[in-house]
Design a protein around this motif. Structure first.
Motif, PDB file in Angstrom:
ATOM      1  N   LEU A 144       0.803  -1.219   0.000  1.00 28.87           N
ATOM      2  CA  LEU A 144       0.000   0.000   0.000  1.00 28.87           C
ATOM      3  C   LEU A 144       0.841   1.277   0.000  1.00 28.87           C
ATOM      4  CD1 LEU A 144      -2.867  -0.977   2.483  1.00 28.87           C
ATOM      5  CD2 LEU A 144      -2.976  -0.843  -0.012  1.00 28.87           C
ATOM      6  N   VAL A 145       2.145   1.147   0.059  1.00 26.37           N
ATOM      7  CA  VAL A 145       3.020   2.318   0.131  1.00 26.37           C
ATOM      8  C   VAL A 145       3.676   2.556  -1.234  1.00 26.37           C
ATOM      9  CG1 VAL A 145       5.045   3.336   1.234  1.00 26.37           C
ATOM     10  CG2 VAL A 145       3.456   1.948   2.582  1.00 26.37           C
ATOM     11  N   PRO A 146       3.387   3.696  -1.881  1.00 23.86           N
ATOM     12  CA  PRO A 146       4.049   3.986  -3.161  1.00 23.86           C
ATOM     13  C   PRO A 146       5.568   4.024  -3.000  1.00 23.86           C
ATOM     14  CG  PRO A 146       2.250   5.541  -2.736  1.00 23.86           C
ATOM     15  CD  PRO A 146       2.468   4.769  -1.468  1.00 23.86           C
ATOM     16  N   ALA A 156      -5.294   3.421   0.813  1.00 20.32           N
ATOM     17  CA  ALA A 156      -5.471   2.092   1.420  1.00 20.32           C
ATOM     18  C   ALA A 156      -6.665   1.387   0.789  1.00 20.32           C
ATOM     19  CB  ALA A 156      -5.662   2.235   2.920  1.00 20.32           C
ATOM     20  N   THR A 157      -6.583   1.178  -0.533  1.00 21.37           N
ATOM     21  CA  THR A 157      -7.655   0.566  -1.305  1.00 21.37           C
ATOM     22  C   THR A 157      -7.061  -0.445  -2.276  1.00 21.37           C
ATOM     23  OG1 THR A 157      -7.532   2.215  -3.075  1.00 21.37           O
ATOM     24  CG2 THR A 157      -8.975   2.720  -1.195  1.00 21.37           C
ATOM     25  N   PRO A 158      -7.887  -1.382  -2.770  1.00 17.23           N
ATOM     26  CA  PRO A 158      -7.379  -2.313  -3.788  1.00 17.23           C
ATOM     27  C   PRO A 158      -6.841  -1.580  -5.017  1.00 17.23           C
ATOM     28  CG  PRO A 158      -9.441  -3.122  -2.894  1.00 17.23           C
ATOM     29  CD  PRO A 158      -9.251  -1.738  -2.337  1.00 17.23           C
ATOM     30  N   TRP A 159      -7.499  -0.473  -5.401  1.00 15.78           N
ATOM     31  CA  TRP A 159      -7.012   0.283  -6.553  1.00 15.78           C
ATOM     32  C   TRP A 159      -5.643   0.876  -6.261  1.00 15.78           C
ATOM     33  CZ3 TRP A 159      -5.646   5.350  -7.663  1.00 15.78           C
ATOM     34  CH2 TRP A 159      -5.529   5.658  -9.029  1.00 15.78           C
ATOM     35  N   GLY A 160      -5.448   1.396  -5.049  1.00 16.48           N
ATOM     36  CA  GLY A 160      -4.147   1.930  -4.667  1.00 16.48           C
ATOM     37  C   GLY A 160      -3.074   0.854  -4.694  1.00 16.48           C
ATOM     38  N   GLU A 161      -3.419  -0.337  -4.221  1.00 16.39           N
ATOM     39  CA  GLU A 161      -2.459  -1.438  -4.228  1.00 16.39           C
ATOM     40  C   GLU A 161      -2.084  -1.824  -5.656  1.00 16.39           C
ATOM     41  OE1 GLU A 161      -1.987  -5.987  -2.418  1.00 16.39           O
ATOM     42  OE2 GLU A 161      -3.675  -4.713  -1.839  1.00 16.39           O
ATOM     43  N   GLN A 162      -3.072  -1.858  -6.555  1.00 18.66           N
ATOM     44  CA  GLN A 162      -2.788  -2.196  -7.945  1.00 18.66           C
ATOM     45  C   GLN A 162      -1.933  -1.127  -8.615  1.00 18.66           C
ATOM     46  OE1 GLN A 162      -3.402  -4.983  -9.863  1.00 18.66           O
ATOM     47  NE2 GLN A 162      -3.856  -5.823  -7.828  1.00 18.66           N
ATOM     48  N   LEU A 163      -2.196   0.139  -8.293  1.00 15.41           N
ATOM     49  CA  LEU A 163      -1.391   1.230  -8.847  1.00 15.41           C
ATOM     50  C   LEU A 163       0.059   1.093  -8.411  1.00 15.41           C
ATOM     51  CD1 LEU A 163      -1.146   3.957 -10.332  1.00 15.41           C
ATOM     52  CD2 LEU A 163      -1.785   5.071  -8.173  1.00 15.41           C
ATOM     53  N   ASN A 164       0.260   0.777  -7.142  1.00 11.45           N
ATOM     54  CA  ASN A 164       1.629   0.610  -6.638  1.00 11.45           C
ATOM     55  C   ASN A 164       2.312  -0.591  -7.268  1.00 11.45           C
ATOM     56  OD1 ASN A 164       1.280   2.827  -4.963  1.00 11.45           O
ATOM     57  ND2 ASN A 164       0.614   1.595  -3.221  1.00 11.45           N
ATOM     58  N   LEU A 165       1.561  -1.663  -7.456  1.00 12.29           N
ATOM     59  CA  LEU A 165       2.130  -2.862  -8.071  1.00 12.29           C
ATOM     60  C   LEU A 165       2.563  -2.584  -9.508  1.00 12.29           C
ATOM     61  CD1 LEU A 165       2.708  -5.931  -7.859  1.00 12.29           C
ATOM     62  CD2 LEU A 165       0.371  -6.316  -8.670  1.00 12.29           C
ATOM     63  N   HIS A 166       1.711  -1.898 -10.247  1.00 15.86           N
ATOM     64  CA  HIS A 166       2.044  -1.592 -11.643  1.00 15.86           C
ATOM     65  C   HIS A 166       3.239  -0.651 -11.712  1.00 15.86           C
ATOM     66  CE1 HIS A 166       1.574  -0.612 -15.878  1.00 15.86           C
ATOM     67  NE2 HIS A 166       1.564   0.673 -15.552  1.00 15.86           N
ATOM     68  N   SER A 167       3.232   0.404 -10.907  1.00  8.59           N
ATOM     69  CA  SER A 167       4.332   1.371 -10.953  1.00  8.59           C
ATOM     70  C   SER A 167       5.640   0.740 -10.507  1.00  8.59           C
ATOM     71  CB  SER A 167       4.003   2.594 -10.090  1.00  8.59           C
ATOM     72  OG  SER A 167       3.882   2.246  -8.721  1.00  8.59           O
ATOM     73  N   SER A 168       5.574  -0.198  -9.558  1.00 11.13           N
ATOM     74  CA  SER A 168       6.794  -0.884  -9.128  1.00 11.13           C
ATOM     75  C   SER A 168       7.385  -1.705 -10.264  1.00 11.13           C
ATOM     76  CB  SER A 168       6.503  -1.778  -7.922  1.00 11.13           C
ATOM     77  OG  SER A 168       6.091  -1.014  -6.810  1.00 11.13           O
TER      78      SER A 168
END
Length: 429
Positions: A144-146, A156-168
């Motif tokens: 959950l941490v960019p 702290a949302t599923p969308w936030g987690e997916q955004l971080n995963l993609h950007s990582s």
């Protein structure tokens, strides 16, 4: 006495933070040696701090300037690739040459900056205990941490987690040249496979200048991770502020750090905005501008322009700071209870700026869109809305209480199971 070897990037902010920690360890009776390329020796200040050179062939005297210039203005994709190549080259240098150097000087423990994975790799290879220090934002990953280089807020949302995963994933692909060096040397050293900075951190002790209240919410940090606040020399060791700031008018400090201080156009817009607001402005360009540019900034609206200023003393008097969102400047501002107008440019500065907004201790602007009018609007809010300064003072209490270099030295000694020779002598003297 324990002999510590310090391995860190050669940039000013990292060197100064590590030197403050080294100074504390020296005062406690230990020995400390900085292991780096030749150019770094000239910027070290402590007279008892040792220096051991690496990179005589790959990083000869005079070569650091080009690295700093590329880091200051990476430009487009090709420039960023060059900066990443510089990082990879430095890690390769440490992994090739530091093992023999550490053996020759008799190092017993490595203090490794999180941004230089060569420190952890070499320590593991030699079987030495090592401590990881986050002089920049910590690279420890959580879903959950960019990442520190990302500019968006915590979600702290599923969308936030997916955004971080993609950007990582995008970030890791961009860093592939560095990852290849890490992987190759880990294999050569007989270590478990790894490719990323966060995979080269200490299993013994991790220290961070970022305090919990200034970071995004964390749930997966190890128990041996400690936010110890800014690593600085004692405030009494720093010079006093001598500029004649008038009472009754707001006072703003502007600094874009040691790498970004040549951005004359941005400084000019800051100066014009402060003239529109009728506030006093001190600009510190860290030696990146010439005398003619200094005079132009004075005509644009700055009250004073200098190369370097005693930052903590200045911030103790300031009502707001305009900053590139360098972690050191923002932490110093919090220590002084001063709100920040963050104009992030590169590296972890977008992540620092996002945390400034998250903590409510300031505002951020895209530096490319930071017009005179928008800077006026941002500064006006910081100067007129007391909540920003109030939250900065509250978070500043945490920063001041975190312990800094003295607590970091205590934690290091405790993790290693050693005692301060100086304290032992005092107790038995």
């Amino acid at each position: 006495m324990t002999h510590f070897a310090v391995i860190a990037p050669p940039f000013h902010s990292h060197v100064r933070a590590m030197e403050a920690l080294a100074s504390e360890l020296l005062a406690r009776g230990h020995r400390v040696t900085v292991v780096q390329q030749a150019d770094v020796a000239a910027i070290l200040r402590h007279p008892r701090l040792g220096f051991a050179q690496v990179g005589a062939g790959s990083h000869p005297p005079g070569s650091l300037r080009a690295v700093i210039d590329r880091a200051a203005r990476p430009g487009g994709p090709w420039g960023i690739r060059r900066v990443i190549a510089d990082m990879a080259s430095a890690t390769d240098m440490f992994c090739r040459e530091a093992p023999a150097v550490l053996r020759s000087i008799g190092a017993e423990c490595v203090i490794a900056d999180q941004m230089e994975p060569g420190g952890g790799l070499v320590a593991e290879y030699l079987g030495l205990p090592f401590v990881s220090v986050a002089c920049a934002l910590p690279v420890n990953r959580e879903a959950l941490v960019p990442l520190p280089v990302m500019p968006w807020r915590y979600r702290a949302t599923p969308w936030g987690e997916q955004l971080n995963l993609h950007s990582s994933g995008v970030y890791d692909r961009a860093m592939q040249a560095h990852a290849n060096v890490i992987s190759r040397h880990a294999t050569a050293f007989g270590l478990p496979p790894r490719q990323r900075l966060d995979e080269c951190l200490s299993p013994l002790l991790q220290l961070s200048q970022t305090t919990p209240g200034f970071d995004f919410p964390r749930t997966a940090l190890p128990g041996y991770f400690h936010g110890i606040g800014p690593l600085r020399s004692a405030l009494t060791d720093e010079p006093a502020m001598t500029i004649p700031v008038a009472t009754g008018r707001p006072f703003v400090f502007a600094s874009l750090g040691t790498l970004q201080g040549d951005r004359f156009g941005l400084f000019q817009r800051i100066a014009e905005a402060c003239r529109d607001l009728d506030v006093q402005l001190l600009i510190a360009h860290c030696g990146r501008l010439d005398r003619r540019q200094e005079q132009r900034l004075l005509k644009a609206g700055a009250s004073w322009v200098t190369d370097f200023a005693p930052q903590r003393a200045v911030l103790a008097r300031a009502d707001a700071v305009v900053t590139h969102a360098g972690l050191n400047t923002v932490l110093d501002a919090l220590e002084a209870g001063v709100p920040s107008l963050a104009l992030p440019i590169a590296f972890d500065q977008p992540g620092v700026a996002a945390r400034v907004v998250h903590a409510g201790v300031g505002l951020k602007l895209d530096q490319r869109l930071a017009s005179r009018r928008r800077i006026v609007q941002g500064l006006r809010r910081l100067l007129r809305e007391p909540d920003f300064a109030q939250r900065a003072r509250l978070l500043g209490d945490e920063v001041r209480a975190a312990g800094g270099a003295p607590r970091a030295a205590q934690l290091i000694e405790a993790a290693l199971g050693v005692e301060s020779p100086a304290l032992q002598r005092a107790e038995h003297g």
